[in-house]
Design a protein around this motif. Sequence first.
Motif, PDB file in Angstrom:
ATOM      1  N   VAL A 258       0.825  -1.204   0.000  1.00 46.88           N
ATOM      2  CA  VAL A 258       0.000   0.000   0.000  1.00 46.88           C
ATOM      3  C   VAL A 258       0.863   1.260   0.000  1.00 46.88           C
TER       4      VAL A 258
ATOM      5  N   VAL B 237      -8.164  -5.611   0.365  1.00 44.18           N
ATOM      6  CA  VAL B 237      -7.051  -5.082  -0.421  1.00 44.18           C
ATOM      7  C   VAL B 237      -7.255  -5.321  -1.920  1.00 44.18           C
TER       8      VAL B 237
ATOM      9  N   GLN C  81      -5.890  -3.380   4.257  1.00 48.74           N
ATOM     10  CA  GLN C  81      -4.726  -4.157   3.827  1.00 48.74           C
ATOM     11  C   GLN C  81      -4.945  -5.669   3.946  1.00 48.74           C
TER      12      GLN C  81
ATOM     13  N   PRO D 262      -4.060   3.395   5.762  1.00 54.27           N
ATOM     14  CA  PRO D 262      -4.622   2.119   6.195  1.00 54.27           C
ATOM     15  C   PRO D 262      -5.758   2.302   7.193  1.00 54.27           C
TER      16      PRO D 262
END
Length: 375
Positions: A204, A260, A244, A221
């Motif tokens: 990420v 994700v 995530q 996140p």
Amino acid sequence: PQKMNKDFCLVFTVTDEVQNLINALEPLKELCIPLKHLETRPSKTSSSHDVFLQLPCSRAVLPLLVGKMRAIVGPITIFQTNELIRGVQSESHCTPWFPRCIQDLDISCNNVIKYGDQLTPDHAGYGDPVYRERRRYFASIANNYRQGEPIPKLEYTKEELDTWKVIFNHQSKLYPAHACKEYNEQFPALFSACHYREDNIPQVEDVSQYLKSRTGYQLRPVAGWIHSRDFLAALAFRVFPTTQYIRHHSKPKYTPEPDVCHELMGHVPLFANASFAQFSQEIGLASLGASNEWVEKLSSFCVSDQAKYEEFDCTRAVLQSYPTSGLQPLYFVAKSFDDMTQKLCEFAKTIPKPFTVTYDPATQGIQVVDMPCGY
């Protein structure tokens, strides 16, 4: 002693046991924050009680307080009471609190209202202790993140990589024929820039840095499904809240929540397009200070072989409900993202607020401007 220059109102729900309320108030004692007012009333949606607190607290300490309280009671709604917003008096007693600088996202983006590390029995991973432990791991990373820090890089398990591979290969075959032109222009660039591959889940942080270089967007996140108000507020700062964790391996082609795969394959490519990035930020700016009813309308924007298609119209789009467990029955078709943005900006002027807001990219802050009388 800390500087107490703002009154905040916190609203949350506790079960009927008195000890639960005592536990919820413990962080105030720990941080030496006085309590001005407390009210409780039976909740309209459960057998619990809604709690209303009014307290003076600095913006520097508020994220710490809210984080400690959310660990005890779960989701918390924040308001600022009788706030003079740079000389603009709210028409109502309470204007919904909204982030004024990008660091304020530390307050709002941890407000998980569904899933996260607390799965429900209908979730595919509920009965899998290994999967649930991984969800707790991902949640701890998101909950400890602070805006501006590098996003921690993760090592995914073989099972998680196998799940990604199934989805990546399936979706990649569909995009050329079914995704819009703007998506297909951006998706291939992610292969080299961010290591999008069937055998690799992109980090990420790498994706965030790439988007920042393209459109100024960045990723942050989050532990799970956050409140619509908090999600839209992040968009106002060109920040996209991103999970995530990955869906359970038993159902690779469906998830009731963002994961994700949904974020990196569904949303990210378009955030690299300047027109779509602007459109998304305008939705976020329109939500700041709006009522719950208007936030719900703004969050319903969504762009089967049995679906109907209509010309994009903001007044119709905000009223259209959308299912989360199946294909959408209706799609609104716009001429372009620029056309959508223009229509959205005009529509945003109809949202009843005593002020308007603009984003200052130099300070990454929100400027609040009074509306002229009779606007």
